[in-house]
Design a protein around this motif. Sequence first.
Motif, short mmCIF file in Angstrom:
data_model
loop_
_atom_site.label_atom_id
_atom_site.label_comp_id
_atom_site.label_asym_id
_atom_site.label_seq_id
_atom_site.Cartn_x
_atom_site.Cartn_y
_atom_site.Cartn_z
N VAL A 1 -6.82 -22.84 40.06
CA VAL A 1 -6.07 -21.63 40.37
C VAL A 1 -6.61 -20.52 39.47
O VAL A 1 -6.84 -20.75 38.28
N THR A 2 -6.86 -19.35 40.05
CA THR A 2 -7.33 -18.23 39.22
C THR A 2 -6.42 -17.04 39.41
O THR A 2 -5.82 -16.85 40.47
N GLY A 3 -6.33 -16.25 38.36
CA GLY A 3 -5.48 -15.06 38.41
C GLY A 3 -5.67 -14.29 37.12
O GLY A 3 -6.79 -14.20 36.60
N THR A 4 -4.57 -13.76 36.61
CA THR A 4 -4.64 -13.01 35.35
C THR A 4 -3.68 -13.64 34.34
O THR A 4 -2.75 -14.36 34.73
N LEU A 5 -3.92 -13.35 33.08
CA LEU A 5 -3.06 -13.89 32.02
C LEU A 5 -1.61 -13.50 32.26
O LEU A 5 -0.69 -14.27 31.99
N GLY A 6 -1.43 -12.31 32.82
CA GLY A 6 -0.06 -11.82 33.06
C GLY A 6 0.70 -12.63 34.10
O GLY A 6 1.93 -12.71 34.02
N PRO B 1 -3.80 -33.89 33.87
CA PRO B 1 -4.60 -33.17 32.90
C PRO B 1 -5.13 -31.86 33.50
O PRO B 1 -5.63 -31.84 34.62
N ALA B 2 -4.98 -30.82 32.73
CA ALA B 2 -5.47 -29.52 33.19
C ALA B 2 -5.88 -28.68 31.99
O ALA B 2 -5.36 -28.87 30.88
N LEU B 3 -6.81 -27.76 32.23
CA LEU B 3 -7.30 -26.86 31.19
C LEU B 3 -7.03 -25.43 31.59
O LEU B 3 -7.13 -25.09 32.78
N ILE B 4 -6.73 -24.61 30.61
CA ILE B 4 -6.54 -23.19 30.86
C ILE B 4 -7.79 -22.48 30.34
O ILE B 4 -8.18 -22.70 29.19
N ILE B 5 -8.41 -21.67 31.18
CA ILE B 5 -9.60 -20.92 30.75
C ILE B 5 -9.28 -19.44 30.84
O ILE B 5 -8.89 -18.95 31.90
N ILE B 6 -9.44 -18.75 29.72
CA ILE B 6 -9.07 -17.34 29.65
C ILE B 6 -10.27 -16.52 29.21
O ILE B 6 -10.84 -16.78 28.15
N ILE C 1 -19.38 -35.79 27.68
CA ILE C 1 -19.17 -34.42 28.16
C ILE C 1 -17.67 -34.14 28.09
O ILE C 1 -16.88 -34.83 28.75
N THR C 2 -17.31 -33.19 27.27
CA THR C 2 -15.88 -32.88 27.13
C THR C 2 -15.36 -32.22 28.41
O THR C 2 -16.12 -31.58 29.15
N SER C 3 -14.06 -32.37 28.66
CA SER C 3 -13.51 -31.90 29.94
C SER C 3 -13.67 -30.39 30.13
O SER C 3 -13.77 -29.92 31.26
N ALA C 4 -13.72 -29.63 29.03
CA ALA C 4 -13.92 -28.18 29.17
C ALA C 4 -15.24 -27.91 29.90
O ALA C 4 -15.30 -27.05 30.78
N LEU C 5 -16.26 -28.65 29.54
CA LEU C 5 -17.57 -28.43 30.16
C LEU C 5 -17.59 -28.98 31.58
O LEU C 5 -18.12 -28.35 32.50
N THR D 1 -7.97 -15.36 34.24
CA THR D 1 -7.51 -16.66 33.74
C THR D 1 -7.58 -17.69 34.86
O THR D 1 -7.26 -17.37 36.01
N ALA D 2 -8.00 -18.89 34.50
CA ALA D 2 -8.04 -19.98 35.48
C ALA D 2 -7.36 -21.21 34.90
O ALA D 2 -7.30 -21.38 33.69
N ILE D 3 -6.84 -22.03 35.80
CA ILE D 3 -6.39 -23.36 35.39
C ILE D 3 -7.10 -24.36 36.28
O ILE D 3 -7.15 -24.19 37.50
N VAL D 4 -7.70 -25.36 35.63
CA VAL D 4 -8.41 -26.40 36.38
C VAL D 4 -7.71 -27.73 36.14
O VAL D 4 -7.63 -28.19 35.00
#
Length: 254
Positions: free
Chosen positions: A208-213, A227-232, A117-121, A194-197
């Motif tokens: 953390v969640t917010g906006t791309l801006g 390790p962290a992922l950015i989800i947009i 299972i890749t970290s994105a999932l 946008t979120a960062i996990v």
Amino acid sequence: MTGTVHIVGAGPGDPELITVKALRLIKEADVILYDRLVNEQLLAEAKPEGQLVYCGKSPGAHTMSQEQIHRKLVEYAMQGKNVVRLKGGDPFIFGRGGEEALALAERGIPYEVVPGITSALGAASAADIPLTHRGMSASVAFVTGSRCSSPETRIRWDLLAHSVDTLVIYMGITQLEQIRTELLMHGKDADTPTAIVENGSTDQQRTVTGTLGLIHKQAAAMKIKNPALIIIGASVKVRERLNLLVMDAIHQVG
Ligand code: SAH
């Protein structure tokens, strides 16, 4: 007799998110070559006489070069050993599993790739963010953020900004400012959720969640690290809705 090399995905962090097959291979292995992002609890499953070899690779501080890893894999297989090459997430998603398979195939060494299972999932599930969602997101792309600055392997942020609904960016934390700038410059809306996990699916997960801006400011305030992922993408918003509903349900029960 030449041994087989199993190139195995260990899953995203939670040690229970490993496949039945991967766990069996760990238990049977004579030697396990593992990476930094592999949960150490999984190594405890190795047989007592099983050899554990750390291959390292934290950003900028490589314990073994990729070529050294290839050599080791070949060496152990030639000794007839049952080898497991254990990697965080999935070996074929930014895991250099393809290079290792090629190195083995070139030398006629039998190998098998076992997905993980890749970290994105893993991170998306643990953070309540569906990567696709009816009416919001019909496509998702996994992108590396570590190639921002090299022109020859340039990521087409101009196309990604408009052609994919959800972007999941691996290895992007140190390049967060640059990635934001690229996407905004190419017309991505600054209000895009946008979120960062960080440490997704582990007991140290932070989200953390917010906006791309504005996400870079929040990430800096929280000192988000690898390790962290950015989800947009719009479906990041589903997290908020789920959290509210769960809170309401708790109140009603209370
Ligand atoms: N093969 C791995 C990815 C290796 S690249 C996989 O399939 O997941 C390393 C990057 O993966 C990190 O920089 C980070 O962006 C991401 N990553 C790995 N584990 C993570 C976790 N538990 N939480 C968040 N991101 C993670």
